[in-house]
Design a protein around this motif. Sequence first.
Motif, PDB file in Angstrom:
ATOM      1  N   LYS A  50      31.065  57.471 128.165  1.00  0.00           N
ATOM      2  CA  LYS A  50      32.100  58.322 128.755  1.00  0.00           C
ATOM      3  C   LYS A  50      31.878  58.523 130.259  1.00  0.00           C
ATOM      4  N   SER A  51      30.659  58.882 130.615  1.00  0.00           N
ATOM      5  CA  SER A  51      30.385  59.129 132.038  1.00  0.00           C
ATOM      6  C   SER A  51      30.524  57.842 132.841  1.00  0.00           C
ATOM      7  N   THR A  52      30.072  56.754 132.242  1.00  0.00           N
ATOM      8  CA  THR A  52      30.188  55.471 132.931  1.00  0.00           C
ATOM      9  C   THR A  52      31.652  55.163 133.231  1.00  0.00           C
ATOM     10  N   ALA A 171      37.098  65.239 135.195  1.00  0.00           N
ATOM     11  CA  ALA A 171      36.183  66.325 134.870  1.00  0.00           C
ATOM     12  C   ALA A 171      35.262  65.864 133.747  1.00  0.00           C
ATOM     13  N   ASP A 172      33.974  65.713 134.085  1.00  0.00           N
ATOM     14  CA  ASP A 172      32.998  65.228 133.105  1.00  0.00           C
ATOM     15  C   ASP A 172      32.294  66.430 132.495  1.00  0.00           C
ATOM     16  N   GLU A 173      32.682  66.789 131.272  1.00  0.00           N
ATOM     17  CA  GLU A 173      32.137  67.959 130.576  1.00  0.00           C
ATOM     18  C   GLU A 173      32.116  69.200 131.452  1.00  0.00           C
ATOM     19  N   PRO A 174      33.276  69.627 131.952  1.00  0.00           N
ATOM     20  CA  PRO A 174      33.312  70.743 132.909  1.00  0.00           C
ATOM     21  C   PRO A 174      32.916  72.074 132.287  1.00  0.00           C
TER      22      PRO A 174
END
Lengths: 234, 406
Positions: A50-52, A171-174
């Motif tokens: 996901k982050s990638t 937004a990565d796990e905000p």
Amino acid sequence: MAAPLPLISLRGITRIYQAGREQVRALDDVDLTIQRNEYLAVMGPSGSGKSTLMNIIGCLDTPTAGSYLLNGTAVEGLDDDALARIRNREIGFVFQTFNLLPRADALHNVELPLVYAGLSIRERRERAREALAQVGLAPETKRRPNELSGGQRQRVAIARALVTSPSLILADEPTGNLDSKTGEEILAVFETIHRAGNSIILVTHDENIARRAHRIVRLLDGRVSSDVVRETAR
Amino acid sequence: MSLLESLRLALSVLWSNRLRSFLTILGILVAVSSVVAVVAVIEGLDRYVSNQILSTGSHVFQISKFGFSTDHDTYLRMLRRKDLTLDDAVALERTMQHARAVVPVVSRGATLERGKEEARGADVVGLGDGYPELRTLDVVAGRHLTRSDVQGRRFVAVIGEQVREKLFEPLDPIGREMKVGRHRFRVVGLLKERGSVLGQSQDNVVLVPVTTYRKMYGRRDPININVRAAGADVLDEAQEEATLLLKLRRGLNPWDEPDFSVSTSEMFFELYKNFTRGIYGLTLGIVAVSLLIGGIVVMNIMFVSVTERTREIGIRRALGARQRDIVIQFLSESVALAVLGGLFGVLLGGGAAVLLERVTPLPAAVRPWSVAVGLLLASSVGLFFGIYPATRASKLVPVEALRHEN
Ligand SMILES: Nc1ncnc2c1ncn2[C@@H]1O[C@H](COP(=O)(O)OP(=O)(O)OP(=O)(O)O)[C@@H](O)[C@H]1O
Ligand SMILES: [Mg+2]
């Protein structure tokens, strides 16, 4: 009638990390098209990529293979300056760990993207104040991150992402570092800015959060395992 | 980001690390302060030396029992030499072809008095009557000492400005009486003001006939003989002539080494120039070494700073900073650091020069060009040694920088 130009079009995106001798396929042949004003949640187990994916969409990282069109522009061929410009004008990042500059006060943190956009101090101030108001902050402008609560910090971060009026907010796990009540408030902020016309991609582990988005993309081992547009949405 | 803003950011970062910043700039501080201080002192000295010492007269040389001695033994040997005499001076004057003036000179300190007024530590100088020809002493009122004053061993005196001020103000000193030690003198002339050399006033002086001097103080004080050559072209001939004549008078053969010294103020000036050249060389060495050390320290600290702020670099890059923006940010920091070192160096060096001037007779004058050179050196060092760390910071991959733990 031609289909509208998609905001994002990923074709065969692959990202391979070299970890020592081993190769890790963080993303494996991902195809994904995202339209303007979508509110999309990305889900998947830890390590699924996901982050990638977010980093590649945000032009912080470059894929090993595949093509990426942003607003119809091929990102692969761009030099560093052009990528910096895209990050500055087209993308607004919101990180799980806020990533505010500790030495700068809230207002200055929000101003920062405008500094690199080359705006005058006066214009920066004005737009930063507007952005802070948009996320429900105002009196905290003189405070530094360590004088703010987690929720307030994330609001500052969202204001910073909004301030350049980007095409897309990532937004990565905000809400990953926030309690559920504060997380709820932050989600409300995202919903407000979505209604105002922004496109949002949000990474989450939480089904309840994902259900509030209008489309859910699930990753598994670097591949898209499902891509569902919810009936009730749009 | 504008340069001004980068600078403001750089200064605030440096300020938040005050102690480290200070230690970092020490090398540059030392370099710049030595440039400023040494240049100030040497230039100050230069001015006085060239103005005053060279103005002891052109094509003038001095014959004396003593020469330049660099060690105590040589000095003791010189001490045992025969004194020069008034007769030597008279003989030189009679026989020399290439001399315009031959002037015996002898001096000591004494207290001058007039009624209740007193001038302590004045120089009493005994002179032969040819001294106006040396062109170093002018009278502004009254007259010079004359041949008949010298031959008649008269108690007449020409006084310096400071003596007039201390003893006679507000009266006209000419024709009035004063006392040198316990001897009564009549003032016949007033010297033009000469200022001070290395903190010594040249105006606390009284000129008397050399014969009168001898009558007062006996033969203990050694006589020097000043000779003015008839022209610049015969200065060498005049020196040889005087040397030969004196050797014969002192019972030496023409081929013997002279047991007296013949020197010109130009020789002294040469010596002085060598000395300053040495000091400058030494300073250059100190400056080069401390700049190099200072630069390396700056570079290392900048590397530390880059590492500590990797995350910050990642954030800035994610928000749209170009590589160039990061380079400028870190370069402004290293240059600001170095220039701060330079500014403190200017203050310290200038302060040292001023202090030196206050507490010692050394003159000092802080030169604007030395300040400019110092600051230029400092900023070049900041720029040069800052480039590598700044470039490294800008080449960090944004995702990796963001993932950095700090
Ligand atoms: N810099 C890297 N070097 C080597 N491997 C990496 C690197 N970054 C990520 N990976 C690997 O790539 C895969 C995908 O990582 P990614 O961070 O995208 O996962 P994620 O879905 O965001 O997980 P999480 O939910 O835990 O944040 C993982 O197996 C991870 O170990
Ligand atoms: Mg992740």
